[in-house]
Design an enzyme around this catalytic site. Structure first.
Site: not given
Ligand code: FPP
Length: 260
Positions: A25, A73
């Site tokens: 996250d 998501n």
């Molecule tokens: C959370 O950050 C992360 C995700 C929803 C997706 C995780 C994705 C990656 C690490 C990159 C892609 C992965 C692969 C395996 C290609 P957030 O966007 O919810 O962060 P926030 O809570 O700060 O908004």
């Protein structure tokens, strides 16, 4: 078949986590702090994925499960979803060399049929390419949600009862486990969450019943090998009791066979 690289276990004062699961996250916040678009954070997050996968494989972690995209998501703006799916597709192609070099077997976990065709195709190709590697199992949770997994399990279980293939009187927790997406992989020992939130967010609710939780304020793009080592060292200090008594407590009450 590619053998795994030489495994170098870190020196620890306690047990080593054989299965690590991660809620990755904070990509968005990390980007925001730098006045950049969210996709900038997701791209940096891919670098952390590469570093954590490689370190875990080299330390001899048996399984690593990364929460890459949840069923929830899909509610994000279309533009962000397509950026994430494009990153996933590129990752699945570009990482093949690293996965093969480190003997990693990759597997998707979740409602994979929800993924765009192009990403699903590369996932299947990478699964096929790496399936005989005998190092770490890397599970990418994609379109994954625990409640969905449990509902699907309950539906299939009910169908089996209706068809007479399963005796309802004999259903126990291990029966239910066999209906989950990947019943054979042992439960996570250590569940890491980055970016400070104190919740599981519908991730491995069944499987993490006795996982040790480790939450760090670091956002995922800043979670690299040193942060991983901190989490593993913290795990080594935990005493797991599974609702029973720790070995030392059993010895103190003089239970026979304590320490066995
Ligand atoms: C959370 O950050 C992360 C995700 C929803 C997706 C995780 C994705 C990656 C690490 C990159 C892609 C992965 C692969 C395996 C290609 P957030 O966007 O919810 O962060 P926030 O809570 O700060 O908004």
């Amino acid at each position: 078949m590619t053998p795994p690289p030489e495994v170098v276990r870190p020196e620890l004062d306690g047990p080593f986590p054989e299965h690590i699961a991660v809620v990755m996250d904070g990509n968005g916040r990390w980007a925001e702090e730098r006045s950049k678009p969210r996709v900038f954070g997701h791209r940096a997050g891919v670098e952390s994925v590469r570093e954590v996968v490689t370190s875990c494989a080299r330390m001899g972690v048996q399984s690593l499960t990364l929460y890459a995209f949840s069923v929830e998501n899909w509610k994000r703006p279309e533009a962000e979803i397509s950026q994430l799916m494009r990153l996933l597709k590129v990752f699945l192609v570009q990482e093949r060399r690293v996965l093969m070099k480190n003997g990693v077997r990759l597997r998707g976990l979740g409602r994979l049929e929800d993924l765009p065709q192009a990403a699903l195709k590369e996932l299947r190709n990478t699964e096929e390419l790496t399936k005989d590697n005998d190092g770490m199992l890397l599970r990418l949770a994609l379109s994954y949600g625990s409640r969905t997994e449990l509902a699907e399990a309950a539906r299939q279980l009910a169908l089996d009862v209706r068809e007479g293939a399963l005796d309802p009187e004999r259903i126990d927790d291990e029966t239910l486990r066999t209906y989950l997406y990947d019943p054979l992989t042992p439960d996570p020992d250590l569940l890491i969450r980055t970016a400070g939130e104190m919740r599981l967010s519908n991730f491995l609710l069944w499987q993490s019943s006795y996982s040790e939780l480790y939450v760090t304020e670091r956002c995922w793009p800043d979670f690299r090998e040193p942060e991983l080592m901190e989490a593993i060292s913290a795990y080594a200090t935990r005493r797991r009791k599974y609702g029973g008594l720790a070995e030392t407590e059993r010895e103190a009450v003089g239970e026979e066979g304590a320490g066995a």
